[in-house]
Design an enzyme around this catalytic site. Structure first.
Site, PDB file in Angstrom:
ATOM      1  N   ASP A  62     -83.162  -4.194 -40.069  1.00  0.00           N
ATOM      2  CA  ASP A  62     -83.285  -4.334 -41.493  1.00  0.00           C
ATOM      3  C   ASP A  62     -82.356  -3.741 -42.551  1.00  0.00           C
ATOM      4  O   ASP A  62     -81.977  -4.137 -43.721  1.00  0.00           O
ATOM      5  CB  ASP A  62     -84.591  -4.145 -41.905  1.00  0.00           C
ATOM      6  CG  ASP A  62     -85.102  -4.889 -43.273  1.00  0.00           C
ATOM      7  OD1 ASP A  62     -84.342  -5.761 -43.720  1.00  0.00           O
ATOM      8  OD2 ASP A  62     -86.100  -4.428 -43.786  1.00  0.00           O
TER       9      ASP A  62
ATOM     10  N   CYS B 182     -87.675 -11.910 -58.290  1.00  0.00           N
ATOM     11  CA  CYS B 182     -88.460 -12.115 -57.047  1.00  0.00           C
ATOM     12  C   CYS B 182     -89.379 -10.854 -56.976  1.00  0.00           C
ATOM     13  O   CYS B 182     -89.059  -9.654 -57.031  1.00  0.00           O
ATOM     14  CB  CYS B 182     -87.748 -11.987 -55.660  1.00  0.00           C
ATOM     15  SG  CYS B 182     -88.468 -11.715 -54.086  1.00  0.00           S
TER      16      CYS B 182
END
Ligand code: SF4
Length: 324
Positions: free
Chosen positions: A134, A214
């Protein structure tokens, strides 16, 4: 190295990964899309995305001599109700995203990925490798699609036909030349459920997420104030957002609770707003210990809680004002 790929996929399964695949290293799929996205400013305040764009564009700049990209995935899907339903039935609570209910996936996956890298270095003698979960300069979803783990849906998430999209991804760059696994195909079809459901209208086009809108990016990655016009859409979400995945039909029949590591810690599932408001900085550190919420500093928590409080008070006012 066809045999090695087969053995690698089997070894990854032994290590507890749900999915594994291989792509040939080279210019990254999606590198051009990343540049267009950055040029449009859609990364918002996530400056690291812009700073690492050149590295992301080609894994051979990250690991000299890289010849293969191995991608692995673990599911964190559970059968708990969708966020909106859960919040509606539990007044006074707030939402912590599903990915953060269990143990810190960075650690869980990295440990296994390192073991996979060591195994591969023995199999393909002399090969070098680097592992990322990630936070590395690698386009994980794009490589996952190329390696056949799933396709990138209209919500920007990687979706596997069997396991859905609640997946943690890890990448192993290696100098070993491995036989690639077949790439995945798109199965969104005419569905637009995620685009229609997004509370913040964060999809300017299918597959394109505007991080400036978002809710997951705003609550977790964004530092500083959040624009007043976006605050109502955040509702009582304090960390992350699951809406675009919760409405995805591919998550409906996905097998749940595959890994005890990601089972919800009771205090992180629908906590009371007041419980979080009572934490000081040390208390927040303790509350989130062992989870992936380390990316939310205390100042961001305070900001998110203030928004949740505003929205809760508004909900209460609206409920009080509604005709009986
Ligand atoms: S909700 Fe529909 S359009 Fe969105 S990612 Fe899932 S299948 Fe694709």
């Amino acid at each position: 190295m066809e045999r090695t790929t087969e053995r690698l996929v089997a070894r990854a399964a032994d290590l507890g990964f749900d999915l594994a695949g291989v792509a040939a290293a080279g210019p990254a799929p999606g590198a051009e899309r990343l540049r267009t996205w950055l040029a449009a400013g859609m990364h918002g305040t996530m400056g690291s995305m812009a700073r690492t764009a050149d590295l992301r564009a080609d894994p051979r700049t990250v690991l000299p001599g890289c010849r293969s990209v191995v991608v692995v995935a673990m599911s964190y899907h559970t059968n708990r109700p969708a966020s909106r339903e859960a919040l509606a039935g539990n007044p006074g609570t707030v939402w912590i995203s599903r990915y953060a209910w269990g143990r810190d996936y960075h650690r869980v996956l990295k440990k296994r990925l390192v073991r996979l890298g060591r195994w591969l270095a023995t199999e393909a003698s002399g090969s070098d490798w680097r592992a990322f979960v990630d936070t590395g300069p690698v386009l994980e979803r794009e490589w996952a699609e190329r390696a056949g783990l799933g396709w990138i849906g209209k919500n920007g998430c990687l979706i596997n036909r069997r396991l859905g999209s609640e997946l943690f991804l890890g990448v192993l760059l290696t100098t070993a030349a491995l036989e690639p696994t077949p790439p995945a195909t798109d199965h969104c079809g005419r569905c637009t459920a995620c685009l229609d459901a997004c509370p913040a209208d964060a999809f300017p086009r299918p597959g394109v997420v505007d991080a400036r809108r978002c809710i997951a990016a705003l609550t977790v990655e964004h530092r500083g104030p959040i624009a007043p016009e976006l605050r109502p859409a955040i509702g009582r979400t304090v960390a992350g957002c699951d809406v675009c995945q919760e409405v995805c039909p591919w998550n409906r029949r996905a097998p749940a609770d595959r890994h005890p590591e990601f089972a919800p810690a009771p205090h992180r599932y629908l906590p009371a707003l007041e419980t979080l408001e009572a934490l000081d900085e040390e208390g927040w550190r303790e509350w989130r210990r062992g989870s992936p919420l380390g990316r939310i500093p205390f100042e961001s928590l305070e900001r998110n809680l203030a928004i949740a409080r505003e929205n809760l008070e508004r909900e209460r006012g609206e409920a009080g004002a509604s005709p009986r």
